[in-house]
Design a protein around this motif. Structure first.
Motif, PDB file in Angstrom:
ATOM      1  N   UNK A   4      -3.734  12.062  -0.491  1.00  0.00           N
ATOM      2  CA  UNK A   4      -3.047  10.719  -0.760  1.00  0.00           C
ATOM      3  C   UNK A   4      -2.081  10.628   0.629  1.00  0.00           C
ATOM      4  N   UNK A   5      -1.303  11.509   1.159  1.00  0.00           N
ATOM      5  CA  UNK A   5      -0.650  11.235   2.186  1.00  0.00           C
ATOM      6  C   UNK A   5      -1.402  10.894   3.470  1.00  0.00           C
ATOM      7  N   UNK A   6      -2.469  11.712   3.652  1.00  0.00           N
ATOM      8  CA  UNK A   6      -3.572  11.393   4.880  1.00  0.00           C
ATOM      9  C   UNK A   6      -3.978  10.067   4.709  1.00  0.00           C
ATOM     10  N   UNK A   7      -4.611   9.547   3.458  1.00  0.00           N
ATOM     11  CA  UNK A   7      -4.923   8.442   3.243  1.00  0.00           C
ATOM     12  C   UNK A   7      -3.828   7.131   3.415  1.00  0.00           C
ATOM     13  N   UNK A   8      -2.603   7.586   3.127  1.00  0.00           N
ATOM     14  CA  UNK A   8      -1.684   6.553   3.364  1.00  0.00           C
ATOM     15  C   UNK A   8      -1.287   6.443   4.827  1.00  0.00           C
ATOM     16  N   UNK A   9      -1.289   7.546   5.238  1.00  0.00           N
ATOM     17  CA  UNK A   9      -1.125   7.610   6.921  1.00  0.00           C
ATOM     18  C   UNK A   9      -2.431   6.557   7.618  1.00  0.00           C
ATOM     19  N   UNK A  10      -3.524   6.948   7.231  1.00  0.00           N
ATOM     20  CA  UNK A  10      -4.670   6.165   7.713  1.00  0.00           C
ATOM     21  C   UNK A  10      -4.468   4.696   7.427  1.00  0.00           C
ATOM     22  N   UNK A  11      -4.229   4.434   6.196  1.00  0.00           N
ATOM     23  CA  UNK A  11      -4.135   2.908   5.923  1.00  0.00           C
ATOM     24  C   UNK A  11      -2.892   2.231   6.625  1.00  0.00           C
ATOM     25  N   UNK A  12      -1.855   2.995   6.802  1.00  0.00           N
ATOM     26  CA  UNK A  12      -0.736   2.370   7.591  1.00  0.00           C
ATOM     27  C   UNK A  12      -1.308   2.089   8.930  1.00  0.00           C
ATOM     28  N   UNK A  13      -1.641   3.110   9.615  1.00  0.00           N
ATOM     29  CA  UNK A  13      -2.336   2.945  11.035  1.00  0.00           C
ATOM     30  C   UNK A  13      -2.988   1.707  11.364  1.00  0.00           C
ATOM     31  N   UNK A  14      -4.042   1.479  10.056  1.00  0.00           N
ATOM     32  CA  UNK A  14      -5.113   0.596  10.258  1.00  0.00           C
ATOM     33  C   UNK A  14      -4.399  -0.947  10.098  1.00  0.00           C
ATOM     34  N   UNK A  15      -3.365  -0.793   9.095  1.00  0.00           N
ATOM     35  CA  UNK A  15      -2.908  -2.140   9.077  1.00  0.00           C
ATOM     36  C   UNK A  15      -1.936  -2.585  10.406  1.00  0.00           C
ATOM     37  N   UNK A  18       0.756  -1.198  -0.043  1.00  0.00           N
ATOM     38  CA  UNK A  18      -0.096   0.008   0.018  1.00  0.00           C
ATOM     39  C   UNK A  18       0.888   1.140  -0.016  1.00  0.00           C
ATOM     40  N   UNK A  19       2.044   1.216   0.694  1.00  0.00           N
ATOM     41  CA  UNK A  19       2.890   2.371   0.825  1.00  0.00           C
ATOM     42  C   UNK A  19       3.519   2.649  -0.480  1.00  0.00           C
ATOM     43  N   UNK A  20       4.029   1.304  -1.138  1.00  0.00           N
ATOM     44  CA  UNK A  20       4.492   1.613  -2.405  1.00  0.00           C
ATOM     45  C   UNK A  20       3.553   2.205  -3.507  1.00  0.00           C
ATOM     46  N   UNK A  21       2.233   1.702  -3.436  1.00  0.00           N
ATOM     47  CA  UNK A  21       1.217   2.199  -4.227  1.00  0.00           C
ATOM     48  C   UNK A  21       1.006   3.693  -4.197  1.00  0.00           C
ATOM     49  N   UNK A  22       0.993   4.076  -2.833  1.00  0.00           N
ATOM     50  CA  UNK A  22       0.714   5.611  -2.587  1.00  0.00           C
ATOM     51  C   UNK A  22       1.945   6.373  -3.082  1.00  0.00           C
ATOM     52  N   UNK A  23       3.208   5.942  -2.973  1.00  0.00           N
ATOM     53  CA  UNK A  23       4.213   6.523  -3.535  1.00  0.00           C
ATOM     54  C   UNK A  23       4.221   6.775  -5.081  1.00  0.00           C
ATOM     55  N   UNK A  24       3.642   5.843  -5.630  1.00  0.00           N
ATOM     56  CA  UNK A  24       3.562   5.763  -7.119  1.00  0.00           C
ATOM     57  C   UNK A  24       2.445   6.495  -7.264  1.00  0.00           C
TER      58      UNK A  24
END
Length: 164
Positions: free
Chosen positions: A101-112, A57-63
């Motif tokens: 995108x950054x907020x979504x990435x942070x939320x996904x990372x926290x959820x994971x 997910x982090x890689x996808x957000x970076x892309x």
């Protein structure tokens, strides 16, 4: 009135034998501990899978951020058609999109991370349950086994006669 207390073994050796046999049935079925070990391993494996999902997910957000930046830069290269108003609006949209995108990435990372941590905690609880079950079974086997051997020797019965 005075009550006298007599050791139970003096009252009825056969009753003690039955009690020991009954307590022997209190141990955990032999399939429980292996099943708990499998559960613990499955929980730990799923926690690792979630961690791997988070990496993807982090890689996808970076892309996504790279594509967004690349598109914005290409738009800015068209200098002959850009107006100051367009640049201001496009910059505001780009910044907002990037923040989203950054907020979504942070939320996904926290959820994971939360899910993986919950699974690791469940695995640790399972490990503690296994240890408690094994200790209890060893204690019961030791106490009941020794008491059973002592009672058998006191009653004069052989272990073959008890098994009948």
């Amino acid at each position: 009135m005075r009550y006298s207390v007599r050791p139970l073994s003096n009252v009825c050796p056969f009753g003690m034998l039955l009690l020991a046999i009954f307590l022997g049935g209190c141990t955990t079925p032999p399939s429980v501990t292996p099943l708990l070990r499998i559960t613990e391993n499955a929980l730990l494996q799923e926690a690792e899978n979630i961690r791997e999902d988070a990496r993807h997910g982090t890689e996808q957000m970076r892309r996504s951020l790279d594509v967004l930046e690349e598109g914005f830069n290409r738009d800015l290269e068209q200098i002959e058609v850009l107006t100051p108003r367009w640049v201001r609006e496009a910059t505001a949209v780009y910044v907002l999109a990037r923040e989203t995108v950054v907020k979504h990435q942070n939320a996904m990372t926290q959820a994971h991370n939360n899910r993986a941590e919950n699974l690791r905690a469940a695995a640790a609880a399972t490990r503690r349950a296994i240890a408690l079950i094994e200790r209890r079974d060893r204690l019961l086997d030791g106490v009941v086994g020794e008491d059973l051997r002592r009672l058998i020797s006191q009653t004069g019965l052989s272990t073959q006669e008890v098994g009948r």
